[in-house]
Scaffold this motif. Structure first.
Motif, PDB file in Angstrom:
ATOM      1  N   MET A  67       0.927  -1.296  -0.159  1.00  0.00           N
ATOM      2  CA  MET A  67      -0.606  -0.092   0.449  1.00  0.00           C
ATOM      3  C   MET A  67       1.210   1.228  -0.154  1.00  0.00           C
ATOM      4  N   PHE A  68       2.042   1.556   1.007  1.00  0.00           N
ATOM      5  CA  PHE A  68       2.362   2.645   1.097  1.00  0.00           C
ATOM      6  C   PHE A  68       3.326   2.776  -0.778  1.00  0.00           C
ATOM      7  N   SER A  69       4.153   1.527  -1.076  1.00  0.00           N
ATOM      8  CA  SER A  69       4.539   1.742  -2.111  1.00  0.00           C
ATOM      9  C   SER A  69       3.976   1.958  -3.809  1.00  0.00           C
ATOM     10  N   LEU A  70       2.372   2.144  -3.437  1.00  0.00           N
ATOM     11  CA  LEU A  70       1.808   2.372  -4.597  1.00  0.00           C
ATOM     12  C   LEU A  70       1.000   3.334  -4.524  1.00  0.00           C
ATOM     13  N   THR A  71       0.958   4.177  -3.358  1.00  0.00           N
ATOM     14  CA  THR A  71      -0.453   4.911  -3.830  1.00  0.00           C
ATOM     15  C   THR A  71       0.894   6.164  -2.386  1.00  0.00           C
ATOM     16  N   HIS A  72       1.621   6.070  -1.690  1.00  0.00           N
ATOM     17  CA  HIS A  72       3.111   7.043  -1.057  1.00  0.00           C
ATOM     18  C   HIS A  72       2.639   8.683  -2.581  1.00  0.00           C
ATOM     19  N   THR A  73       2.743   9.044  -2.556  1.00  0.00           N
ATOM     20  CA  THR A  73       2.443  10.034  -3.756  1.00  0.00           C
ATOM     21  C   THR A  73       2.624  11.653  -3.190  1.00  0.00           C
ATOM     22  N   SER A  74       3.253  12.278  -3.998  1.00  0.00           N
ATOM     23  CA  SER A  74       3.942  13.899  -3.534  1.00  0.00           C
ATOM     24  C   SER A  74       2.460  14.810  -3.234  1.00  0.00           C
ATOM     25  N   PHE A  75       1.336  14.421  -3.659  1.00  0.00           N
ATOM     26  CA  PHE A  75       0.627  15.167  -3.987  1.00  0.00           C
ATOM     27  C   PHE A  75      -0.428  14.380  -2.474  1.00  0.00           C
ATOM     28  N   SER A  76      -0.717  13.241  -2.087  1.00  0.00           N
ATOM     29  CA  SER A  76      -1.081  12.844  -1.148  1.00  0.00           C
ATOM     30  C   SER A  76      -0.160  11.632  -0.266  1.00  0.00           C
ATOM     31  N   PRO A  77       0.722  12.189   0.442  1.00  0.00           N
ATOM     32  CA  PRO A  77       1.506  10.923   1.064  1.00  0.00           C
ATOM     33  C   PRO A  77       1.135  10.977   2.183  1.00  0.00           C
ATOM     34  N   TRP A  78       1.970   9.905   2.534  1.00  0.00           N
ATOM     35  CA  TRP A  78       1.393   8.995   3.703  1.00  0.00           C
ATOM     36  C   TRP A  78       2.453   9.798   4.624  1.00  0.00           C
ATOM     37  N   ILE A  79       1.570   9.484   5.960  1.00  0.00           N
ATOM     38  CA  ILE A  79       2.490  10.437   7.282  1.00  0.00           C
ATOM     39  C   ILE A  79       2.495   9.079   8.419  1.00  0.00           C
ATOM     40  N   ILE A  80       3.441   8.675   8.551  1.00  0.00           N
ATOM     41  CA  ILE A  80       3.645   7.901  10.017  1.00  0.00           C
ATOM     42  C   ILE A  80       3.514   8.164  11.111  1.00  0.00           C
ATOM     43  N   VAL A  81       3.068   7.727  11.831  1.00  0.00           N
ATOM     44  CA  VAL A  81       2.894   8.041  13.537  1.00  0.00           C
ATOM     45  C   VAL A  81       3.014   6.616  14.947  1.00  0.00           C
ATOM     46  N   LYS A  82       4.738   7.043  15.091  1.00  0.00           N
ATOM     47  CA  LYS A  82       4.952   5.518  15.951  1.00  0.00           C
ATOM     48  C   LYS A  82       3.880   6.065  17.377  1.00  0.00           C
ATOM     49  N   ALA A  83       3.315   5.308  17.158  1.00  0.00           N
ATOM     50  CA  ALA A  83       2.183   4.902  17.919  1.00  0.00           C
ATOM     51  C   ALA A  83       2.493   3.869  19.382  1.00  0.00           C
ATOM     52  N   ASN A  84       2.965   3.167  19.659  1.00  0.00           N
ATOM     53  CA  ASN A  84       2.928   2.812  20.947  1.00  0.00           C
ATOM     54  C   ASN A  84       3.440   3.410  22.490  1.00  0.00           C
ATOM     55  N   ASP A  85       3.603   4.902  22.332  1.00  0.00           N
ATOM     56  CA  ASP A  85       3.561   5.775  23.423  1.00  0.00           C
ATOM     57  C   ASP A  85       2.156   6.496  22.905  1.00  0.00           C
ATOM     58  N   LYS A  86       0.928   6.176  23.581  1.00  0.00           N
ATOM     59  CA  LYS A  86      -0.706   7.001  22.502  1.00  0.00           C
ATOM     60  C   LYS A  86      -0.243   8.594  22.966  1.00  0.00           C
ATOM     61  N   ARG A  87      -0.442   8.820  24.235  1.00  0.00           N
ATOM     62  CA  ARG A  87       0.063  10.224  24.401  1.00  0.00           C
ATOM     63  C   ARG A  87       1.130  10.691  23.724  1.00  0.00           C
ATOM     64  N   ALA A  88       2.188  10.406  22.842  1.00  0.00           N
ATOM     65  CA  ALA A  88       2.838  11.119  22.449  1.00  0.00           C
ATOM     66  C   ALA A  88       2.833  10.895  20.577  1.00  0.00           C
ATOM     67  N   ALA A  89       1.516   9.810  21.139  1.00  0.00           N
ATOM     68  CA  ALA A  89       1.110   9.403  19.213  1.00  0.00           C
ATOM     69  C   ALA A  89      -0.360  10.942  19.017  1.00  0.00           C
ATOM     70  N   ARG A  90      -1.197  11.424  20.567  1.00  0.00           N
ATOM     71  CA  ARG A  90      -2.477  12.048  19.947  1.00  0.00           C
ATOM     72  C   ARG A  90      -1.209  13.555  20.102  1.00  0.00           C
ATOM     73  N   LEU A  91      -0.608  14.001  20.660  1.00  0.00           N
ATOM     74  CA  LEU A  91      -0.042  15.183  20.654  1.00  0.00           C
ATOM     75  C   LEU A  91       0.471  15.696  19.107  1.00  0.00           C
ATOM     76  N   GLU A  92       1.520  14.806  18.877  1.00  0.00           N
ATOM     77  CA  GLU A  92       2.524  14.690  17.378  1.00  0.00           C
ATOM     78  C   GLU A  92       1.508  14.731  16.718  1.00  0.00           C
ATOM     79  N   SER A  93       0.413  14.077  16.513  1.00  0.00           N
ATOM     80  CA  SER A  93      -0.925  13.888  15.135  1.00  0.00           C
ATOM     81  C   SER A  93      -1.490  15.126  14.821  1.00  0.00           C
ATOM     82  N   ILE A  94      -1.620  15.976  16.392  1.00  0.00           N
ATOM     83  CA  ILE A  94      -2.305  16.931  16.362  1.00  0.00           C
ATOM     84  C   ILE A  94      -0.942  17.977  15.374  1.00  0.00           C
TER      85      ILE A  94
END
Length: 284
Positions: free
Chosen positions: A220-247
């Motif tokens: 999915m990443f290989s075929l759908t990560h584009t310059s106009f619609s990129p994938w943003i990866i959130v490291k979510a093992n730490d829920k609180r950090a994931a919430r704050l940094e995605s916001i």
């Protein structure tokens, strides 16, 4: 009850943060944990204030924003969405979490039911899973055939390109967790009567099908990560950090009115959130 009264009286007598910390220590409270929790709540509230500003600006400027939350089961997508929308005007947002398609919908173009959910002028739509169900969950679980899957993978970049050309602004989050963290969160749901509703038969198979999810996710990443619609990866093992940094990431993506007066940083931590890059070999 008497203990609560005594505690309130002790708190009312405090004059400095040092006295507060000393009181916590006398109660055998983990001061570091309390400080981290207080810092989290302060940052979350400050970022939510910025989200209110952002929403007002989106309404005034008539922009259309779609934010997609994808990731393995128990990655924290729903909890993050709740923090995003907690103080937003409900008239100008929607959370979309579509159930399994109806008989009529299975006979339609796959994207058709998602098109009906796209944002209107001045609106933000949060997709708690999106059309990307067909990229990972459906082929892993056998809910689509190989032809349907391959057609989806060919059409998705074109579909998103049309949306972007028409003015829809898309943020695509992938919440990344480890197999061990997913297993621990499943156990928590299984043992907590308030969370058992979150655990479905599909979730239960997440651990045994881990490698299948990984294979489809990487394609999915290989075929759908584009310059106009990129994938943003959130490291979510730490829920609180994931919430704050995605916001923070969403706030950083727009030049909304009042952004320069924020009382907290709106620049995301690159150690937690960032664009997918093709040289990355292992994501969850």
């Amino acid at each position: 009850m008497p203990d609560q009264v005594v505690l309130r009286e002790e708190l009312s007598d405090l004059h400095t943060s040092r006295e507060f910390i000393q009181l916590l220590r006398t109660k055998n409270v983990n001061v570091s944990r309390v400080k981290r929790a207080m810092q989290y709540e302060f940052e979350l509230e400050s970022l939510q204030i910025e989200l209110v500003k952002l929403q007002r600006w989106i309404q005034d400027s008539g922009r259309r924003v779609a934010i997609l939350f994808e990731g393995r089961d128990a990655a924290g997508k729903g909890g993050t969405i709740r923090r995003f929308i907690e103080h937003l005007n409900p008239r100008a947002i929607r959370v979309v979490a579509l159930p399994k398609p109806t008989d009529d919908e299975t006979g339609q173009w796959y994207f058709q039911r998602y098109m009906r959910q796209l944002p209107n002028r001045g609106e933000i739509v949060f997709f708690d899973r999106s059309w990307y169900n067909r990229a990972v969950v459906e082929p892993v679980m056998g809910f689509c055939d190989p032809d349907q899957y391959e057609r989806f993978m060919r059409q998705t970049p074109e579909f998103e390109h049309m949306l972007v050309e028409d003015g829809v602004e898309i943020v695509k989050f992938w919440f990344s967790i480890s197999k061990e963290v997913q297993g621990a969160r499943f156990d928590s749901r299984r043992n907590n009567p308030l969370k058992q509703w979150k655990l479905s038969p599909i979730d239960e198979r997440g651990q045994e099908l881990w490698d299948d999810y990984t294979r489809y996710k990487e394609r999915m990443f290989s075929l759908t990560h584009t310059s106009f619609s990129p994938w943003i990866i959130v490291k979510a093992n730490d829920k609180r950090a994931a919430r704050l940094e995605s916001i923070r990431y969403v706030l950083s993506a727009f030049d909304y009115t009042g952004k320069d007066k924020s009382r907290v940083s709106v620049i995301p931590d690159p150690g937690v959130v960032g664009r997918f890059h093709r040289s990355a070999r292992r994501i969850d």
